[in-house]
Design an enzyme around this catalytic site. Sequence first.
Site, PDB file in Angstrom:
ATOM      1  N   LYS A  84     -21.945   0.700  -7.564  1.00  0.00           N
ATOM      2  CA  LYS A  84     -20.891   0.922  -8.566  1.00  0.00           C
ATOM      3  C   LYS A  84     -20.992  -0.064  -9.722  1.00  0.00           C
ATOM      4  O   LYS A  84     -20.876   0.308 -10.896  1.00  0.00           O
ATOM      5  CB  LYS A  84     -19.524   0.811  -7.884  1.00  0.00           C
ATOM      6  CG  LYS A  84     -18.326   0.895  -8.810  1.00  0.00           C
ATOM      7  CD  LYS A  84     -17.031   0.906  -8.033  1.00  0.00           C
ATOM      8  CE  LYS A  84     -16.761  -0.403  -7.325  1.00  0.00           C
ATOM      9  NZ  LYS A  84     -16.403  -1.495  -8.272  1.00  0.00           N
ATOM     10  N   THR A 140     -12.703  -5.506  -9.333  1.00  0.00           N
ATOM     11  CA  THR A 140     -13.805  -5.592 -10.283  1.00  0.00           C
ATOM     12  C   THR A 140     -13.521  -4.662 -11.449  1.00  0.00           C
ATOM     13  O   THR A 140     -13.414  -3.438 -11.267  1.00  0.00           O
ATOM     14  CB  THR A 140     -15.131  -5.206  -9.613  1.00  0.00           C
ATOM     15  OG1 THR A 140     -15.368  -6.074  -8.502  1.00  0.00           O
ATOM     16  CG2 THR A 140     -16.287  -5.317 -10.590  1.00  0.00           C
ATOM     17  N   ASP A 151       0.858  -1.187   0.000  1.00  0.00           N
ATOM     18  CA  ASP A 151       0.000   0.000   0.000  1.00  0.00           C
ATOM     19  C   ASP A 151       0.887   1.227   0.000  1.00  0.00           C
ATOM     20  O   ASP A 151       1.979   1.214   0.586  1.00  0.00           O
ATOM     21  CB  ASP A 151      -0.927   0.002   1.217  1.00  0.00           C
ATOM     22  CG  ASP A 151      -2.106   0.941   1.033  1.00  0.00           C
ATOM     23  OD1 ASP A 151      -1.887   2.171   1.095  1.00  0.00           O
ATOM     24  OD2 ASP A 151      -3.233   0.462   0.832  1.00  0.00           O
ATOM     25  N   CYS A 188     -20.027  -2.142  -3.772  1.00  0.00           N
ATOM     26  CA  CYS A 188     -20.152  -3.014  -4.947  1.00  0.00           C
ATOM     27  C   CYS A 188     -21.425  -2.789  -5.762  1.00  0.00           C
ATOM     28  O   CYS A 188     -21.356  -2.422  -6.931  1.00  0.00           O
ATOM     29  CB  CYS A 188     -20.076  -4.481  -4.518  1.00  0.00           C
ATOM     30  SG  CYS A 188     -18.450  -4.969  -3.912  1.00  0.00           S
ATOM     31  N   ASN A 199     -35.204  -9.498   1.466  1.00  0.00           N
ATOM     32  CA  ASN A 199     -35.600  -8.702   2.622  1.00  0.00           C
ATOM     33  C   ASN A 199     -35.905  -7.283   2.178  1.00  0.00           C
ATOM     34  O   ASN A 199     -35.011  -6.559   1.718  1.00  0.00           O
ATOM     35  CB  ASN A 199     -34.493  -8.690   3.681  1.00  0.00           C
ATOM     36  CG  ASN A 199     -34.227 -10.070   4.251  1.00  0.00           C
ATOM     37  OD1 ASN A 199     -35.154 -10.826   4.526  1.00  0.00           O
ATOM     38  ND2 ASN A 199     -32.958 -10.410   4.420  1.00  0.00           N
ATOM     39  N   ALA A 200     -37.171  -6.886   2.309  1.00  0.00           N
ATOM     40  CA  ALA A 200     -37.553  -5.523   1.925  1.00  0.00           C
ATOM     41  C   ALA A 200     -36.883  -4.521   2.852  1.00  0.00           C
ATOM     42  O   ALA A 200     -36.651  -4.792   4.032  1.00  0.00           O
ATOM     43  CB  ALA A 200     -39.067  -5.377   1.986  1.00  0.00           C
ATOM     44  N   GLY A 201     -36.555  -3.351   2.322  1.00  0.00           N
ATOM     45  CA  GLY A 201     -35.891  -2.347   3.138  1.00  0.00           C
ATOM     46  C   GLY A 201     -35.728  -1.053   2.378  1.00  0.00           C
ATOM     47  O   GLY A 201     -36.526  -0.717   1.491  1.00  0.00           O
TER      48      GLY A 201
END
Length: 438
Positions: free
Chosen positions: A261, A121, A30, A258, A249-251
Amino acid sequence: MKIAVVGTGYVGLVTGVSLSEIGHTVMCVDVDESKVARMQAGVSPIYEPGLSEMMESNIEAGRLSFTTEHRDAFVDADAIYIAVGTPQKEDGTADLRFIESVAGNIAEHLTGYAVVVTKSTVPVGTNDYIQSYIAKYTDVSFDVVSNPEFLREGSAVYDTFNGDRVVIGSDRAEAASVVEKINRPFGLPVFKTDIRSAEMIKYASNAFLATKISFVNEVATLCEKLGANVEDVAKGMGQDKRIGKKFLNAGIGYGGSCFPKDTSALVQISGEAGHDFTLLKAVMEVNERQQRLLVEKAKERFGSLRGMTIAILGLSFKANTDDMREAASVVLAEELVLAGAHVVAYDPIAIENAKQVLPEAVDYAGSTEAALDGADATFVVTDWDEIKELDTGTFKERLTKPVVFDGRNCFDLDDMREAGVEYYSVGRPGIGKEGVMR
């Protein structure tokens, strides 16, 4: 094997630590010197259950180390993993400047044959570009392999060791075999394909899961209008093996690093290929609307929110992570402040990260109870265990008006009604002032 991992975000750090856990010698790279120093001391820069302990044990065992020098990591490496970010540009496309930077470093410091493994990705065709870019600046032999990750933040360590498959994309069987050998100790099924199909598998997988989430949220809206309960509907749907129970699961929508994008990038990729991905555009539109749902419910209940104090419980985009990227709390806080409300927010882990992205007018509390004290109503935004396990009577005791808008359906309808709480969730009957379902 000796492995270098470039990038120590969620993907890179979990990948590097996990590879060391199964016996490889791993050096993570890094450019941030202070971050590298903290990691070398065993301090994880991200909150991810189980990661810190695994870091410490493998550093102590001598299998895991960190550096800012690409040269040191690449010497005699059998594989070099690219795990840097590919953030979204304003036009929705993936920003590949960090990928290109790593490719340049590989070309400069490669001393002998290595397999370059892309974890990041990337749009379809990027690995071919990486191959040609590195080859342009070095005569050293190498191969590029696509090995996309399918980790869920908050359970990334678990997913690494308990995943559904390892996808390996390569146009050279020998290079694919090296990556298969690296991953063999995980004991997971391996699926080999060509390099472009592997790139596409990642985008298509995330886009499908995002579609499933937006679909059930649209069903939830319809359930509210027709008097049905989305939880029962989703349970009945999920018992069909062709559909499955997960991601139903509704929300208040999806967030994180991820799904937003990758769905946007796939729409852009499709457009560049001459295809209008209308379904995915609708998925994104539904999600954008869903993130504002609790504010709309509050305005419907109160009219004006000006002068009200609203407590937000949970800030990270999901539980068990401190990630604030594309979190619904950001949208909700901005809308509440614009509406003239005073916002008091609480999260068990993500407050410091939240301070970087939430409006300056937001105040922060040190506990759920402190956030609720004196507030007129509350928004439940992230389903942390400590929030889900709140005694329902707490809302009645702490709020000046016991009105709860639950964006994650954390609480039982009967429990809230018995506690005397006015309660509005997603896709389920609301509990009005008099405790009447409507």
